[in-house]
Design an enzyme around this catalytic site. Structure first.
Site, PDB file in Angstrom:
ATOM      1  N   ASP A  21       1.892   8.004  12.836  1.00 13.05           N
ATOM      2  CA  ASP A  21       0.944   6.891  12.927  1.00 13.05           C
ATOM      3  C   ASP A  21       0.947   6.315  14.348  1.00 13.05           C
ATOM      4  O   ASP A  21       1.855   6.594  15.162  1.00 13.05           O
ATOM      5  CB  ASP A  21       1.373   5.814  11.915  1.00 13.05           C
ATOM      6  CG  ASP A  21       0.223   4.953  11.426  1.00 13.05           C
ATOM      7  OD1 ASP A  21      -0.852   4.960  12.057  1.00 13.05           O
ATOM      8  OD2 ASP A  21       0.419   4.241  10.415  1.00 13.05           O
ATOM      9  N   ASP A  46      -8.389   3.717   6.796  1.00 14.64           N
ATOM     10  CA  ASP A  46      -7.650   2.857   5.876  1.00 14.64           C
ATOM     11  C   ASP A  46      -8.565   2.321   4.780  1.00 14.64           C
ATOM     12  O   ASP A  46      -8.094   1.718   3.822  1.00 14.64           O
ATOM     13  CB  ASP A  46      -7.037   1.670   6.637  1.00 14.64           C
ATOM     14  CG  ASP A  46      -5.760   2.074   7.348  1.00 14.64           C
ATOM     15  OD1 ASP A  46      -5.195   3.124   7.007  1.00 14.64           O
ATOM     16  OD2 ASP A  46      -5.333   1.336   8.251  1.00 14.64           O
TER      17      ASP A  46
END
Ligand code: DGJ
Length: 708
Positions: free
Chosen positions: A455, A524
């Protein structure tokens, strides 16, 4: 007959044609030694059709000949007034280049024919090697550039783009297609008429970015499409300049903002790959070519299909510990999940996003026995184990930052701007790179980890390096090179390791990253109607096999609306299916539905992940329809989505594409009788897909294998 795929050369006229299955590209050398673009478009039949390379006549004193010459790599210098790809400053402060042809060599890079062309500056010992690699089957032409200082004095590069592409003159209407977005709303297709002037897409804060993707496509009035995408994961720029006469030049490369590269004597700078293509069959043709090219030449494991995963993030947020993850793993295994991923929250003092980044050791409170027992538990249930990391970052509240406060980007007299409570490590430094390699290597050596989710949750700021102020213009490039180097080293030392690229969702899923990672977390935002638009956008570039998509709970954050579970599954089944909801709270009925769709997905996985994807509708009129076809026509799947049916009107039949006309397709939809049609009928008339009479209706129709 068209030219055979490969490199064709007429030595006398100094022209080369790069022939691919359904397109061709040609260039030549003018008598003055300039490398001139000659052609890009449908296949060529004969090299003799190409014009002799030559300087165009000047149009006026304001439009000198050199400014009208479409050069393959126009460097800043002389009477070049258009787009340029390279700027250099020599030790004597000369700021211009004069690159002339030196030699050309056809080669093979793996199974790809390639051509390298060497240019040399007329007065200084600087050479530029242009590399063209042909994916002949998929009409994708990859370009890279190597710039070498063969002298004894340093040279400073102030721009070093990957190439220039000259499109033929096009009459209006012609359109520029781009992808724009933001966090939680990435990759939405934008279409604008092309008018004279420049459109610039860019990223300036260290990563590929959510706002814009390094891809642009130009669609002619008759629907032919040219596209260019840059395989780079840091600051980038793509510029398209259209002249009043209707020609467009695209240039692409590492952004020249904050870029100043000291090219030492003997050193070479390599500009990243840019991939371009031409599709006479329009947007879908462009999509098919890029998907096939990425599947064959970009992803690290072309033969592998991706497993169904479950991820803990939305289920347990930071509150991961051994018992909760074991329970979640049990549920996941019970519905057919193949890869269990523990997301953020597992490492030292990580109870929220304000501590722990940088200290990649299991938190002893949450995992008193380390990660071993959990990993064993997951493996015992027949699943792979995956773990979240964010290696480029540090929280000020971490042992790493306390030990090395100078290891982050900063300026001595400016505050360090935290975002999401974290700072960016100065990965341009070799010692920071080596530290991250060692920390992750230890983690992977001590634990049987099969998969990392990598990430990157904030952009760069205060991009300073007080110890080495003279190297500031290298930072943005070095950072990316070192991210690549770390991943490459880890993959080499741990060959079983697979990696997901993520940057707060889809902030870093360019082809540079996908060359060394196996899938991408696209957004997301898992609200399924939003997700359809995001997936439609990124599907112009990325195939389903790398698009991570989760089924999550509803209603929830970003998903205040209720969505049927089937609808949520169907949206996630368009890519690499994953489960992000809290399986511990799912009812038996919901778990049974999940088990069912995961089994169907696993059956259809070859056609979804390795087949050809075509968007028959992309949200227009509230309808999306996505077709997947095995190239040998042995499998077919069609997903249909309806966002609302206010007037109780049936959908029209969906006309499928590219089927075998004479083949009989045995079509199955649950709850409906099986039907058999020829490919001709399905393409010419189309297929009615009955949808349930509910808000957010969806259906999956596929070729029934047992009758095919
Ligand atoms: C951002 C990612 O996009 C999410 O999926 C999740 O991994 C969080 N970071 C964890 O901090």
């Amino acid at each position: 007959m068209t030219l055979e795929p490969g490199i064709h050369h007429d030595a006398e006229r100094r022209v080369w044609a790069l022939a691919m299955a359904q397109s061709a590209y040609a260039l030549g050398v003018t008598p003055e030694g300039f490398v001139q673009h000659l052609y890009w478009g449908p296949p060529l039949a004969d090299l003799a059709d190409l014009p002799d390379p030559s300087m165009p006549p000047a149009r006026s004193g304001q439009e000198p000949a050199l400014s009208l010459l479409p050069e393959e790599y126009p460097a800043w210098g002389g009477l070049r007034l258009g787009e340029t790809t390279l700027r250099a400053v020599f030790a004597d402060s000369t700021r211009e280049l004069d690159l002339r042809f030196a030699e050309a060599t056809p080669r093979r890079v793996g199974d790809q024919p390639s051509l390298t062309i060497v240019l040399r500056d007329a007065a200084y010992p600087l050479s530029v090697t242009l590399e063209y690699r042909l994916d002949t089957a998929h009409d994708c032409l990859t370009r890279a550039v190597h710039i070498t200082n063969a002298g004894t004095e340093p040279v400073r590069l102030e721009r070093a783009f990957s190439g220039a592409w000259h499109l033929p003159r096009m009459l209006a209407p012609r359109h520029l297609l781009t992808l724009a977005g933001q966090w939680g709303g990435e990759m939405r297709l934008q279409q604008q008429p092309i008018v004279p002037g420049t459109t610039m897409l860019e990223a300036r804060h260290g990563l590929t970015g959510h706002q814009s993707y390094p891809w642009m496509a130009i669609e002619s009035a008759v629907g032919e499409v040219y596209f260019v995408t840059l395989a780079w994961s840091g600051n980038w720029a793509l510029r398209a300049t259209t002249e009043i006469m209707g020609t467009t030049t695209i240039v692409a490369g590492i952004h020249d903002l904050d870029f100043a590269w000291p090219l030492a004597p003997g050193a070479t700078f390599t500009a990243p790959d840019a991939i371009a293509g031409f599709a006479a069959d329009g947007r879908e043709g462009a999509r098919h070519r890029l998907h096939a090219h990425i599947g064959a030449h970009i992803v690290p494991q072309p033969q592998e299909l991706r497993p169904v995963l479950s991820n803990s993030w939305e289920a347990t947020l930071f509150a991961v510990d051994e018992p909760s993850q074991m329970q979640l793993a049990d549920q996941a295994a019970g519905i057919g999940v193949e890869l269990f991923v523990m997301d953020d929250g597992w490492f030292l003092r990580r109870t929220w996003d304000d501590a722990g980044l940088g200290d990649w050791i299991p938190d002893p409170v949450k995992f008193p026995r380390g990660l071993g027992p959990l990993i064993q538990h997951v493996h015992d249930r027949g699943m792979l184990f995956g773990l979240w990391v964010e290696p480029e970052m540090v929280n000020p509240d971490s042992d790493l930052y306390r030990a090395h406060p100078d290891w982050v980007y900063h300026f001595p007299r400016r505050p360090r701007s935290a975002s999401r409570n974290q700072l960016v490590l100065n990965l341009a430094r070799d010692d920071v790179r080596d530290h991250i390699v060692a920390a992750l290597d230890d983690l992977l050596t001590d634990n049987a980890i099969d998969f990392l989710k990598w990430d990157m949750n904030r952009p760069f700021s205060e991009v300073g390096w007080p110890d080495q102020p003279e190297r500031i213009g290298e930072i943005a490039v070095r950072h990316v090179e070192h991210v690549y180097a770390i991943i490459d080293t880890l993959r080499q030392r741990h060959p079983q390791l697979r990696i997901e690229t993520c940057a707060s969702g889809g902030g870093r899923m360019d082809l540079g990253m996908l060359r060394r990672t196996d899938e991408a977390w696209v957004s997301d935002n898992t609200r399924p109607d939003a997700r359809l638009a995001i997936q439609a956008g990124i599907s112009h570039i990325l195939p389903a096999r790398v698009q991570g998509a989760w089924v999550t709970d509803t209603p929830a954050l970003l998903r205040r609306q209720e969505f049927p579970l089937d609808f949520r599954f169907h949206v996630a089944m368009l890519g690499v299916l994953g489960i992000g909801g809290n399986l511990l709270a799912w009812s038996d009925d919901e778990l049974a539905t999940a088990r069912h769709w995961i089994a169907v997905y696993r059956d259809l996985r070859p056609v979804i992940q390795a087949g050809e994807q075509t968007w028959l509708a992309s949200g227009e009129d509230g309808v999306s329809a996505v077709q997947y076809r095995a190239l040998d026509n042995s499998q077919l799947a069609l997903f249909v989505f309806r966002l609302g049916d206010r007037f109780q009107e049936a959908l029209p039949p969906f006309r499928l594409r590219d089927l075998a006309p004479a083949q009989r397709y045995h079509i199955r939809q649950e709850g409906q009788p099986d039907q058999t049609f020829t490919g001709s009928w399905l393409m010419g008339h189309g297929l009615y897909v009955p949808l349930p009479d509910i808000h957010f209706a969806s259906a999956l129709v596929f070729q029934s294998l047992n009758r095919a």
